[in-house]
Design a protein around this motif. Structure first.
Motif, PDB file in Angstrom:
ATOM      1  N   GLN A 246      -4.533  -5.160  -8.878  1.00 27.74           N
ATOM      2  CA  GLN A 246      -4.156  -3.986  -8.073  1.00 27.74           C
ATOM      3  C   GLN A 246      -3.553  -2.980  -9.210  1.00 27.74           C
TER       4      GLN A 246
ATOM      5  N   SER B 163      -9.413   5.718   2.379  1.00 21.91           N
ATOM      6  CA  SER B 163     -10.078   4.652   1.511  1.00 21.91           C
ATOM      7  C   SER B 163     -11.453   4.798   1.129  1.00 21.91           C
TER       8      SER B 163
ATOM      9  N   THR C 237      -7.690  -1.552  -5.650  1.00 20.72           N
ATOM     10  CA  THR C 237      -7.677  -3.018  -5.519  1.00 20.72           C
ATOM     11  C   THR C 237      -8.959  -3.574  -5.954  1.00 20.72           C
TER      12      THR C 237
ATOM     13  N   THR D  72      -4.183   7.665   5.668  1.00 27.05           N
ATOM     14  CA  THR D  72      -4.632   6.757   4.628  1.00 27.05           C
ATOM     15  C   THR D  72      -6.287   6.813   4.491  1.00 27.05           C
TER      16      THR D  72
ATOM     17  N   THR E  25      -7.091   3.348  -1.917  1.00 25.84           N
ATOM     18  CA  THR E  25      -6.540   3.795  -0.768  1.00 25.84           C
ATOM     19  C   THR E  25      -5.749   4.996  -1.173  1.00 25.84           C
TER      20      THR E  25
ATOM     21  N   ARG F 102       0.904  -1.190   0.094  1.00 21.29           N
ATOM     22  CA  ARG F 102       0.078  -0.210   0.185  1.00 21.29           C
ATOM     23  C   ARG F 102       0.918   1.190  -0.080  1.00 21.29           C
TER      24      ARG F 102
END
Length: 748
Positions: free
Chosen positions: A700, A647, A693, A645, A657, A72
């Motif tokens: 991804q 999302s 994702t 972060t 994200t 990530r």
């Protein structure tokens, strides 16, 4: 650190403990809302103490990173972890792309020359990696990485005084899996990574992974036209797992890394004018060089291990870990960064190691722990030339250094924890280490540019060798560890610990017995004794995880390399036990999911270091205490990181994200002696990662921006001022701004 500041830190920790306990107790009396339950921070499971435990229950200062978290945030290799791990320095060594420089809490290994033991232990699936060459591990086919801070020895195969980094690869599951990934970006970057896991039947499976990393140079060698700071690395891993019964597990693993990147030369930080009036100035691009020593560089490291695990009963598990590793390095370092061989260092290293570890893990009603035996037989050898043309401009002048160190280490260790109550636990451990070392060192001066060992068969010996000896020494030490932890409630743990680490002595591979006769006796071991208290856990309905600690370390008999001009016109090296220092500090890590879609991660560390005694060898004078003129290298007083972060869920179209981040490091001194031209002032790096994702987690797409401010910052350097050395003061820099797109897919 003053007594008042130490008291302030202690008081702050106590205040935090009281405040957090009150918050946790208040939260425990309230029923968590569905939204809060959905927003819980991921609970990490680690094996820092050789058994599976949640991170918040481990009474050790440890940071852990899962494969998903590193994907990530676009972590490329283990050096990226220094941005977000308190008190950690991980960097590629000066003049290298894949040799590791590692420091934790001021303890580490700046000199990657053969024969020196690292202060930070690196483990690849529980196998100790003794040499730093090719140890800048790229992150692929990984389950998690754990960073343990402070002395380790009662839990791990090799005693390390600074800490340990544990790289854990992924295991084979019950479902076939193929993962492929491509990365494309700045400076012609193109990386291809593939791994598979194939269960052949219910008891046997195989896996493999291959990764090829390539990018062009950040700069150019303006003398040869070759790329500078490029990357050309091939890495492979393979394993076979056999589970004939529920009680037996066997794993055979093999790995290979080859780094064919060009030699990384530094950037001249000061001008030099030759006797003929030619001036070599400071190039405007810090990634460019004029080095003429050559661009050839090759680093290879490979190994294999056999793990056998037998669960003898619900209370006892036996493990055997047999492993070998080998590697070699051929390269060039141009200290003067000019086309002329004023100060060039061609070098080659070879190393081999065999290790055998036997462990018994026990887990009774209230007693848990591990006991083990560890054996290592390692041979590290090498040779290099120090070419000093200014010492003899007409013909050239070269000093050849070569030799080997063989280490045979035998150890026994144990660490046991007893739960006196459901809340109170005490752990007691100890380790006995016996290291037998044999060193052989040769130092010979030649008239000519390079010695016969590096291609100049016409070189003429100048008298007998300055150094020519073989010696043996044995180093033995018992090191204890004690800790106590108390569960304030099920989500909150306070702990206190005392531990000692030991690193054996050895022999200086550069030692000049003519200038410093005591070098033939080698140098003595060093120890670190650390006291630590900490508080870690979860609060606010488990939406906020945190870990805090303060530590106080006494560092004795420090082994430090000093190089200086000698009376024969060359560079003499002294590895001495210079004295002792005190290292005190505080560390904190926080992960807070404020709402289900948004979380914040922050880390900070403060460390105050002070040499209490530093006996430096001064040519013509002897040993002099210069502690008030020295500082610990590679240890910024402050480090900090902050990221958020966000999302967003698109339903059947997956989720995205976005993670903006910053990492701060305060002023860092490259060596114990201040060198303003290569020491690094405080700086901040800014990154941004965005990853989409698919809803089934099979696909991804990532966009990763690193060092978006395009900051120029030094990660290493050399300083050899004066006309004899062509005023060779040069620095090596971290990567510039890069943007990378990653594409990944999983097939089941």
């Amino acid at each position: 650190m003053s007594l008042n500041l130490k008291a302030t830190l202690l008081a702050s920790a106590c205040a935090l403990s009281v405040a957090t306990t009150a918050t946790a107790q208040t939260a425990a009396r309230q029923s968590p809302t569905p939204a809060a339950q959905a927003a819980n921070v991921e609970e990490l499971v680690v094996t820092a103490r050789r058994r599976e435990e949640t991170l918040k229950d481990v009474p050790i200062a440890v940071s852990a990173y899962t494969a998903a978290a590193m994907d990530r945030t676009g972590v490329r290799d283990i050096t990226d972890l220094q941005k977000t791990t308190p008190s950690l320095t991980l960097q590629a060594a000066r003049g290298s792309n894949s040799t590791l420089i590692a420091f934790i809490r001021g303890v580490g290994q700046q000199d990657p020359l053969w024969g020196f033991d690292p202060g930070v232990g690196l483990y690849l699936d529980d196998v100790y990696v003794a040499r730093p060459q090719a140890a800048v591990l790229d992150v692929f086919d990984v389950n998690r990485i754990e960073v343990l801070r402070g002395p380790q020895g009662t839990l791990y195969g090799r005693n390390t005084i600074g800490g340990a980094i544990k790289y854990v690869t992924a295991r084979i599951g019950s479902t076939p899996e193929l993962d492929v990934k491509g990365q494309f970006g700045s400076y012609g970057e193109h990386d291809e990574i593939a791994s598979f896991k194939l269960p052949v039947n219910s008891t046997f499976g195989i896996s493999g992974a291959i990764a090829k990393y390539d990018h062009d140079g950040y700069g150019k060698n303006l003398t040869t036209g070759a790329d500078q700071y490029n990357k050309n690395v091939l890495a492979m891993r393979g394993s076979a797992e056999w589970t004939p019964t529920d009680a037996i597990f066997v794993r055979l693993s093999l790995d290979h890394v080859q780094d064919d990147s060009n030699a990384k030369h530094g950037h001249r930080e000061a001008p030099y004018t030759t006797a003929a009036g030619v001036t070599y100035g400071v190039l405007p691009n810090v990634y460019d060089t004029l080095a003429g020593a050559g661009d050839k560089n090759k680093v290879v490291a490979e190994g294999g291990s056999l793990l056998g695990q037998w669960t003898m009963s619900p209370n006892f598990t036996f493990k055997s870990i047999t492993a070998f590793r080998s590697g070699y390095t051929d390269g060039n370092i141009d200290f003067d960064e000019t086309p002329q061989p004023f100060l060039d260092i061609p070098a080659k290293y070879r190393d081999h190691q065999f290790t055998q570890e036997l462990q018994v893990l026990f887990n009774a009603d209230r007693l848990h722990g591990v006991a083990g035996l560890f054996y290592m037989d390692a041979l590290a050898s090498g040779a290099f030339d120090t070419v000093l043309n200014n010492a003899s401009p007409a013909t050239g002048y070269t000093i050849f250094d070569g030799g080997y160190v063989r280490t045979q280490s035998s150890s026994a260790y144990a660490d046991a924890s007893y739960d006196f109550t459901d809340q109170f636990q005490v752990s007691v451990g100890g380790r006995y280490t016996s290291d037998d070392k044999t060193g052989q060192v040769v130092r010979q001066a030649y008239l000519g540019t390079r010695s016969p060992a590096f291609g100049n068969t016409a070189a003429i010996k100048l008298g007998p060798p300055n150094t020519n000896y073989t010696n043996e020494r044995t180093f033995r030490k018992f090191t204890p560890r004690v800790s106590a932890s108390y569960k304030i409630d099920p989500e909150l743990t306070a702990y206190a610990s005392y531990g000692q680490g030991f690193k054996s002595g050895g022999f200086d591979m550069r030692g000049d017995a003519l200038a410093y006769p005591a070098t033939v006796n080698g140098y003595a071991p060093e120890t670190v004794t650390t006291y630590e208290i900490g508080l870690k856990g979860s609060v606010l309905d488990r939406t906020l995880n945190f870990a805090t600690d303060i530590f106080d370390s006494a560092y004795h008999n420090q082994q430090i390399t000093t190089q200086y001009p000698n009376t024969t016109g060359g560079i003499a090296s002294v590895v001495d036990n210079v004295g002792s220092s005190t290292l005190r500090g505080a560390e904190a890590e926080v992960a807070w999911r404020i709402v289900p879609a948004f979380s914040v991660n922050a880390t900070a560390s403060y460390i105050d270091t002070k040499f209490d005694k530093y006996l430096a060898f001064i040519p013509g004078t002897g040993l002099v205490d210069v502690s008030n003129q020295r500082k610990l290298q590679n240890t910024p007083r402050w480090t900090a990181s902050l990221s958020g972060t966000y999302s967003y869920d698109f339903g059947d179209r997956g989720h995205i994200t976005v993670t903006p981040a910053l990492a701060y490091r305060s002023f860092t001194q490259q060596f114990e002696t201040a060198t303003p031209l290569i020491d690094q002032p405080a700086y901040t790096l800014y990154d941004m990662d965005a990853v989409w994702t698919s809803s089934d987690d099979r696909y991804q797409i990532g966009l990763h921006g690193k060092n978006l401010g395009d900051k120029r910052y030094k990660i290493g350097g050399y300083s050899f001022p004066g006309a004899l050395f062509a005023n060779s003061i040069d620095a090596f820099y971290g990567a510039p701004r890069t943007v990378t797109v990653s594409l990944a897919a999983k097939f089941y």
